[in-house]
Design an enzyme around this catalytic site. Structure first.
Site, PDB file in Angstrom:
ATOM      1  N   ARG A 243     -36.325   4.770 -15.722  1.00  0.00           N
ATOM      2  CA  ARG A 243     -36.883   3.863 -16.719  1.00  0.00           C
ATOM      3  C   ARG A 243     -35.755   3.351 -17.603  1.00  0.00           C
ATOM      4  O   ARG A 243     -34.850   4.096 -17.984  1.00  0.00           O
ATOM      5  CB  ARG A 243     -37.944   4.562 -17.587  1.00  0.00           C
ATOM      6  CG  ARG A 243     -39.264   4.802 -16.871  1.00  0.00           C
ATOM      7  CD  ARG A 243     -40.034   3.504 -16.639  1.00  0.00           C
ATOM      8  NE  ARG A 243     -41.365   3.752 -16.112  1.00  0.00           N
ATOM      9  CZ  ARG A 243     -41.680   3.760 -14.820  1.00  0.00           C
ATOM     10  NH1 ARG A 243     -40.722   3.571 -13.926  1.00  0.00           N
ATOM     11  NH2 ARG A 243     -42.924   3.951 -14.420  1.00  0.00           N
ATOM     12  N   GLU A 272     -37.634  -4.745 -19.966  1.00  0.00           N
ATOM     13  CA  GLU A 272     -38.092  -5.342 -18.713  1.00  0.00           C
ATOM     14  C   GLU A 272     -39.351  -6.194 -18.917  1.00  0.00           C
ATOM     15  O   GLU A 272     -40.264  -5.774 -19.619  1.00  0.00           O
ATOM     16  CB  GLU A 272     -38.377  -4.203 -17.735  1.00  0.00           C
ATOM     17  CG  GLU A 272     -38.455  -4.597 -16.289  1.00  0.00           C
ATOM     18  CD  GLU A 272     -38.472  -3.363 -15.393  1.00  0.00           C
ATOM     19  OE1 GLU A 272     -39.361  -3.290 -14.534  1.00  0.00           O
ATOM     20  OE2 GLU A 272     -37.609  -2.477 -15.558  1.00  0.00           O
ATOM     21  N   HIS A 290     -36.295  -3.964 -10.206  1.00  0.00           N
ATOM     22  CA  HIS A 290     -37.250  -2.848 -10.200  1.00  0.00           C
ATOM     23  C   HIS A 290     -37.918  -2.718  -8.825  1.00  0.00           C
ATOM     24  O   HIS A 290     -39.141  -2.836  -8.695  1.00  0.00           O
ATOM     25  CB  HIS A 290     -38.312  -3.038 -11.283  1.00  0.00           C
ATOM     26  CG  HIS A 290     -38.984  -1.738 -11.662  1.00  0.00           C
ATOM     27  ND1 HIS A 290     -39.500  -1.503 -12.918  1.00  0.00           N
ATOM     28  CD2 HIS A 290     -39.245  -0.612 -10.948  1.00  0.00           C
ATOM     29  CE1 HIS A 290     -40.038  -0.292 -12.955  1.00  0.00           C
ATOM     30  NE2 HIS A 290     -39.887   0.278 -11.759  1.00  0.00           N
TER      31      HIS A 290
END
Length: 328
Positions: A243, A272, A290
């Site tokens: 993350r 993000e 991602h």
């Protein structure tokens, strides 16, 4: 649960086989456009469904959960991470939260190794140079990277994915070091020939590669802070497929630009989908969208876990992948 099919609202487009099976089993409302739901749409969804099948792009905080209707009894998350869901608030309101652990382990570990190799061997820089017409022939000192074998890999978070990365890395000749809340079992440690560090600071100062696999929670926010990033040796690289919030992204960008860290391979970002503009300009930053679990097999397997969790709840049993506040 009554014999009627539960109303399931799916917040994003899922693989066709998963959506088809969900339509067969449940009263399912799909997101055909595949645009992230707005706050208004999420409020509408939780107000009229029995099950919300969410993804990481949905912010399911306490305020949203408070607006949920009496029907909502299950949030079946499509993904292993649940840091976008206020699990405690859901639990307090009697709403079960589930996730999809395990099925994305190998794919995320594979991508982590890809980023390690791409960053150390400067693959993106080399490919870009070819595309730009800058390759004029082999030269002894051009586009030099670093060898993998013999390097020390420091893994932050030796869970399923961290251990899978360690097994792959060992096959490439890397020495395994790790920081975790507690040491892994003797069996795993012996298999990986892994060195445990209870002090993250001490490990960071000694390794050549840092790979982040910790969960996102308040305790891990900026775990790799500016102070800790400065402990790394100048030739070290940082890899993150966990993350974005775990790394102080601005500090990382500054140290990369100053040459105080050799490179970074990032699949996740702090804000993000927004990416720090400074990172976008750095040739020593390998940036991916991602895609750690982005294989057909992983996404179908994730969908099947969502279905199992919903079906188990629907049949009056405890879903196998229930997430409780004390687990986080």
């Amino acid at each position: 649960m009554a014999s009627r099919k539960p109303k399931v609202i799916v917040t994003r487009k899922l693989p066709d086989p998963v959506e088809t099976r969900m339509r067969e089993l449940f009263d399912t409302e799909l997101n055909v456009a595949d645009e992230p739901m707005s706050r208004k749409q999420l409020i509408d969804a939780v107000g009229r469904c029995d099950v919300l099948s969410s993804t990481i792009t949905d912010k399911i905080d306490a305020s949203l959960i408070e607006k949920a209707g009496e029907r909502l009894k299950l949030i079946a998350n499509f993904g292993a991470g649940v840091d976008h869901i206020d699990v405690a608030a859901a639990n307090a309101k009697g709403i079960i939260v589930t996730n999809t652990p395990g099925v994305l382990t190998d794919d995320t570990a594979d991508l982590t190794m890809t980023l390690i190799m791409a960053t150390l061997r400067r693959l993106i820089e080399g490919a870009n140079a070819v595309q730009a017409g800058e390759f004029t022939g082999w030269a002894p000192t051009w586009m030099l990277g670093r060898r993998l074998g013999g390097k020390r890999l420091g893994i932050i978070g030796m869970g399923r994915i961290g251990a899978a990365v360690a097994r792959r890395a060992k096959a490439f000749g890397l020495q395994i070091h790790y920081h975790n809340r507690k040491p892994v079992s003797h069996v795993v440690a012996d298999e990986l020939e892994a060195t445990y560090w209870d002090s993250l600071d001490q490990m960071l100062a000694r390794v050549d590669i840092v790979s982040v696999h910790a969960p996102a929670n308040p305790a891990s926010y900026h775990l790799l802070s500016a102070r800790r990033l400065k402990l790394l040796q100048p030739h070290a690289v940082v890899i993150n497929t966990a993350r974005g919030s775990i790394i102080d992204e601005q500090a990382l960008a500054d140290l990369l630009a100053e040459g105080k860290i050799a490179g970074a391979g990032l699949d996740v970002f702090e804000q993000e989908p927004r990416i720090n503009p400074k990172l976008l300009k750095l040739p020593n930053a390998v940036l991916l969208p991602h895609m750690g679990s982005a294989t057909v097999e992983a996404r179908v397997d994730m969908g099947e876990k969502v279905i199992i969790n919903i079906k188990t709840w629907m049949d009056g049993h405890r879903p196998p992948d229930r997430v409780l506040p004390q687990m986080l």
